[in-house]
Design an enzyme around this catalytic site. Structure first.
Site, PDB file in Angstrom:
ATOM      1  N   SER A   1      42.157  10.074 -90.160  1.00 40.21           N
ATOM      2  CA  SER A   1      43.365  10.220 -89.434  1.00 40.21           C
ATOM      3  C   SER A   1      43.950  11.508 -88.980  1.00 40.21           C
ATOM      4  O   SER A   1      44.698  11.596 -88.103  1.00 40.21           O
ATOM      5  CB  SER A   1      44.583   9.574 -90.557  1.00 40.21           C
ATOM      6  OG  SER A   1      44.822  10.307 -91.627  1.00 40.21           O
TER       7      SER A   1
ATOM      8  N   CYS B   1      41.611  14.171 -88.322  1.00 41.99           N
ATOM      9  CA  CYS B   1      40.608  14.705 -87.875  1.00 41.99           C
ATOM     10  C   CYS B   1      40.353  14.655 -86.354  1.00 41.99           C
ATOM     11  O   CYS B   1      40.522  13.713 -86.017  1.00 41.99           O
ATOM     12  CB  CYS B   1      39.489  14.267 -88.779  1.00 41.99           C
ATOM     13  SG  CYS B   1      37.827  15.376 -88.263  1.00 41.99           S
TER      14      CYS B   1
ATOM     15  N   GLY C   1      44.605  17.850 -92.111  1.00 43.28           N
ATOM     16  CA  GLY C   1      43.481  17.890 -92.208  1.00 43.28           C
ATOM     17  C   GLY C   1      42.976  19.205 -92.566  1.00 43.28           C
ATOM     18  O   GLY C   1      43.326  20.095 -92.312  1.00 43.28           O
TER      19      GLY C   1
ATOM     20  N   ARG D   1      34.431  24.509 -94.605  1.00 42.00           N
ATOM     21  CA  ARG D   1      33.848  22.965 -94.380  1.00 42.00           C
ATOM     22  C   ARG D   1      33.270  22.944 -92.887  1.00 42.00           C
ATOM     23  O   ARG D   1      32.592  22.116 -92.685  1.00 42.00           O
ATOM     24  CB  ARG D   1      35.207  22.210 -94.793  1.00 42.00           C
ATOM     25  CG  ARG D   1      34.690  20.610 -94.600  1.00 42.00           C
ATOM     26  CD  ARG D   1      35.934  20.005 -95.092  1.00 42.00           C
ATOM     27  NE  ARG D   1      35.369  18.639 -95.487  1.00 42.00           N
ATOM     28  CZ  ARG D   1      35.108  17.573 -94.633  1.00 42.00           C
ATOM     29  NH1 ARG D   1      35.001  17.800 -93.329  1.00 42.00           N
ATOM     30  NH2 ARG D   1      34.652  16.210 -95.141  1.00 42.00           N
TER      31      ARG D   1
ATOM     32  N   GLU E   1      46.046 -10.563 -81.277  1.00 43.83           N
ATOM     33  CA  GLU E   1      46.591 -11.539 -82.042  1.00 43.83           C
ATOM     34  C   GLU E   1      46.464 -11.605 -83.455  1.00 43.83           C
ATOM     35  O   GLU E   1      47.420 -12.304 -84.126  1.00 43.83           O
ATOM     36  CB  GLU E   1      45.455 -12.763 -81.665  1.00 43.83           C
ATOM     37  CG  GLU E   1      45.554 -14.131 -82.157  1.00 43.83           C
ATOM     38  CD  GLU E   1      44.347 -14.913 -81.651  1.00 43.83           C
ATOM     39  OE1 GLU E   1      44.840 -16.010 -80.966  1.00 43.83           O
ATOM     40  OE2 GLU E   1      43.388 -14.712 -82.328  1.00 43.83           O
TER      41      GLU E   1
END
Length: 551
Positions: free
Chosen positions: A352, A354, A437, A465, A536
């Site tokens: 979410s 990233c 993030g 990272r 829907e």
């Protein structure tokens, strides 16, 4: 004869089966199994055929219902997280500095899952968090903190602040396997006026002990009958050899699903590291702290750095399980499996917070990633973690149905009481918590990683990272924001697990193993969702509504 509006009408055959012979209703099931040529929905291979439908994510499909022949409470959620370690529940918390520190790791383990402690901090701080997790619950405590007769009340209070508990045995020379002379508890020192007094002046000497060789069941029975908080285990010379805590006995009663090692009864703890040379030093410190699972934290796991790190860990620390990643393709997966990983994280750009897919144009939709990677990894007995894109219970179910053994959550847990950080009130007057993030500029510029040491800003987890340590200009692959308060994980995680059990009940599967087998052999079917179908399937047509998920 059928009637329509009170008048004789055409027969049912004319209305429903014109030109066909009506069959005996009692043969409907046999007819379906033996003669009816059309199956509902799609099998998983057809659904995830990228050449036909493109790359799908969780919102693009539904799982079709099956037959309910059991209560939801009978659904078993035990599942492997690595080749050697299994959990009672398939939920993991992400190694992000706004999600998992020791409090989250402790509570996720107590609830049957696993917390992965982040590494955007110094190695010493991370190891301290691991120690807190490992000491939170024990069977026999084989390395208790032992005091000497010269230890002062003030020093005992400092040890209580450091370790989070206040019950310490006192021995003749202040070491394990020396003669036990007393016990100190929080009540003994809490209101003692003189901190310089020795602990011998306030310690309890009327002790209840058990002999060495007592089994854990026998020791728990002795402890439950006594009014003591601790049960020292002593040898024939009254030397203390281990310790048992009443608080651990109570935790066993309150948290029956807890993720614990079978021999020590300590909580299972995982922690993340990078793939740089200095991470080998961090790993040694974490291993000394008692770590069980190491997670190699990288946005793109198929690198020479990670492959070499996996081989190094498997050679030097054979007792540690290694989870590699992140990966989204079979080619990435094969390299890490060949290097020796015990588990894999799947996902690139689906979180979410990233923005890797947007900024780097690299990644893969999460449903396609999970299915392809987990299908390949299963051939080699390597469990997979669906990491990212989890927004609700339905997404957890879909990730598991597509082959993941567990799911990892970041934003979904960031607003809970146990996540790091403080609450604040948003402009709209809602209670929120900060969330970011690890590829955000905030995370990559955070100086906590080196504790202010020279070069600290170059060694934080955010840069490592995303391979940005040497960059003069940082390119963000994540954002900073806030998430709504979700209360404590002790209520939120049980809601997720109950929802997961009810979902498997609707599908007609009594366990996660049965779900994976049903998907593999085509018994569990799927249906694509159009944009209209997605609308829907959500709340619609209401003037206003209150979406309360659990009580």
């Amino acid at each position: 004869m059928p009637l329509t509006n009170g008048d004789v009408a055409a027969t049912t055959k004319t209305q429903l089966a014109a030109g066909q012979e009506l069959l005996d209703p009692t043969t409907a099931v046999d007819f379906l199994q033996n003669e009816y040529k059309h199956q509902d929905g799609l099998d998983v291979h057809t659904l995830l055929d990228s050449k036909t439908y493109g790359g799908l994510t969780y919102n693009d499909f539904l799982v079709l219902p099956g037959y309910i022949g059991f209560p939801a409470s009978d659904v078993a959620l035990d599942t492997p997280v690595t080749k050697r370690i299994s959990l009672k529940t398939p939920l993991l918390s992400s190694p992000m500095d706004t999600v998992t520190e020791h409090s989250m790791a402790i509570h996720m383990a107590l609830l049957g899952g696993l917390g992965v402690v982040h590494h955007n901090c110094s190695a010493e701080d991370q190891a301290e968090m691991v120690r807190k997790v490992k000491r939170f619950e024990n069977g026999f405590i084989l390395d208790p903190v032992v005091l000497s007769p010269k230890t002062t009340v003030g020093e005992a209070k400092q040890l209580k602040e450091k370790w989070g508990f206040g019950g310490f045995p006192v021995t003749e020379n202040g070491t394990l396997r020396s003669k036990l002379i007393g016990m100190i508890t929080t009540r003994d020192i809490q209101f003692h006026p003189n901190p310089s007094d020795p602990v011998t002046s306030v310690m309890s000497t009327d002790l209840v002990t058990a002999p060495s060789g007592t089994t854990l069941i026998e020791a728990n029975a002795v402890l439950s009958k006594s009014k003591k908080g601790k049960l020292p285990i002593v040898d024939s010379d009254h030397n203390i050899v281990s310790l048992l805590s009443r608080s651990d006995l109570m935790k066993n009663l309150h948290y029956p699903l807890a993720s614990k090692l079978p021999h020590s009864k300590q909580l299972i703890c995982a922690a993340a590291i990078g793939t740089r040379p200095e991470d080998k030093q961090r790993l040694q410190i974490l291993a000394d702290a008692g770590l069980d699972i190491i997670v190699l934290d990288s946005s793109q796991g198929n690198s020479i750095f990670q492959i070499e790190m996996i081989k190094f860990i498997k050679e030097k620390y054979p007792g540690l399980d290694v989870i590699g990643g992140n990966v989204v393709t079979v080619a990435q997966t094969a390299n890490l499996i060949a290097a020796g990983v015990d588990g894999l994280r799947i996902g690139m750009g689906s979180g979410s917070a990233c923005i890797t897919q947007e900024v780097m144009a690299v990644g893969r939709p999460q449903a396609a990633s999970v299915f392809n990677v987990s299908s390949f990894a299963a051939r080699f007995g390597v469990p997979c973690i669906a990491d990212g894109g989890i927004q609700n219970v339905g997404h957890i179910v879909k990730g598991l149905a597509l082959g993941a053994s567990t799911v990892m959550m970041g934003g979904l847990l960031a607003g809970t009481t146990e996540s790091p950080g403080n609450y604040f009130v948003s402009h709209e007057g809602k209670l929120v918590k900060a969330y970011r993030g690890m590829g955000s500029i905030d995370a990559m510029e955070d100086k906590k990683a080196g504790s202010g040491a020279k070069g600290a800003i170059k060694s934080d987890a955010g840069k490592a990272r995303y391979f940005s340590e040497g960059d003069r200009l940082l390119v963000a692959q994540g954002v900073s924001g806030s998430v709504l308060d979700r209360g404590s994980v002790t209520k939120f995680v049980p809601y997720l697990l109950a929802g997961l059990q009810h979902s498997l009940q609707d599908i007609g599967m009594k366990s996660l193993k049965a779900l994976r087998e049903g998907v593999r052999n085509g018994d569990v079917r799927f249906e694509l969702r159009t944009v209209s179908a997605q609308a829907e399937g959500n709340v619609h047509g209401l003037h206003s509504f209150d979406k309360k998920l659990y009580s």
